[in-house]
Design a protein around this motif. Structure first.
Motif, PDB file in Angstrom:
ATOM      1  N   UNK A  64       0.861  -1.187   0.000  1.00  0.00           N
ATOM      2  CA  UNK A  64       0.000   0.000   0.000  1.00  0.00           C
ATOM      3  C   UNK A  64       0.894   1.232   0.000  1.00  0.00           C
ATOM      4  N   UNK A  65       0.526   2.220  -0.823  1.00  0.00           N
ATOM      5  CA  UNK A  65       1.304   3.455  -0.891  1.00  0.00           C
ATOM      6  C   UNK A  65       0.371   4.653  -0.719  1.00  0.00           C
ATOM      7  N   UNK A  66       0.948   5.754  -0.264  1.00  0.00           N
ATOM      8  CA  UNK A  66       0.212   7.006  -0.116  1.00  0.00           C
ATOM      9  C   UNK A  66       1.187   8.157  -0.269  1.00  0.00           C
ATOM     10  N   UNK A  67       0.685   9.353  -0.079  1.00  0.00           N
ATOM     11  CA  UNK A  67       1.540  10.533  -0.187  1.00  0.00           C
ATOM     12  C   UNK A  67       2.536  10.612   0.971  1.00  0.00           C
ATOM     13  N   UNK A  68       2.298   9.869   2.063  1.00  0.00           N
ATOM     14  CA  UNK A  68       3.206   9.941   3.213  1.00  0.00           C
ATOM     15  C   UNK A  68       3.982   8.657   3.479  1.00  0.00           C
ATOM     16  N   UNK A  69       3.784   7.612   2.682  1.00  0.00           N
ATOM     17  CA  UNK A  69       4.548   6.418   2.982  1.00  0.00           C
ATOM     18  C   UNK A  69       4.132   5.174   2.237  1.00  0.00           C
ATOM     19  N   UNK A  70       4.615   4.054   2.776  1.00  0.00           N
ATOM     20  CA  UNK A  70       4.406   2.750   2.164  1.00  0.00           C
ATOM     21  C   UNK A  70       4.417   1.690   3.260  1.00  0.00           C
ATOM     22  N   UNK A  71       3.657   0.620   3.057  1.00  0.00           N
ATOM     23  CA  UNK A  71       3.733  -0.533   3.951  1.00  0.00           C
ATOM     24  C   UNK A  71       3.374  -1.786   3.174  1.00  0.00           C
ATOM     25  N   UNK A  72       3.762  -2.941   3.714  1.00  0.00           N
ATOM     26  CA  UNK A  72       3.408  -4.194   3.068  1.00  0.00           C
ATOM     27  C   UNK A  72       4.235  -5.369   3.545  1.00  0.00           C
TER      28      UNK A  72
END
Length: 108
Positions: A79-87
């Protein structure tokens, strides 16, 4: 990546291991980020999502996440967004520790 190196050095330590760090990053300007990684036989996308959601709730921030790709994470489990990433971390990287990994990095 620094967290992965630490896990590699701690292979003989008891599991589960959950490691977090906070500090400056440069993208291209200096910002502060928090990152975390979890290592155990059941480490997964749902677990790291729960951790990220809890951090964002404490910070009183709402973020829109989208499916994405990142060189550190598995396709379809990122998952990505304007403030980061996780997975979930790619198997070829998780193999360096010997068990599944899930991680995140967020700008704060």
């Amino acid at each position: 990546p620094n967290l992965l190196e630490l896990l590699e050095k701690n292979k003989k330590a008891e599991y589960p291991q959950k490691i977090f760090e906070i500090g400056p990053i440069f993208i291209p300007e200096q910002r502060v980020a928090i990152a975390g990684i979890t290592a155990h036989k059941e480490a997964c996308f749902a677990e790291i999502k729960s951790i990220v959601d809890s951090i964002l709730k404490i910070m009183k921030r709402e973020v829109e996440w989208k499916k994405g790709s990142h060189p550190f994470f598995m396709e379809g489990r990122t998952a990505i967004s304007r403030i980061g990433v996780y997975g979930e971390v790619k198997p070829e990287l998780s193999e360096r520790v010997g068990m599944p990994l899930a991680a995140f990095e967020l700008l704060i």
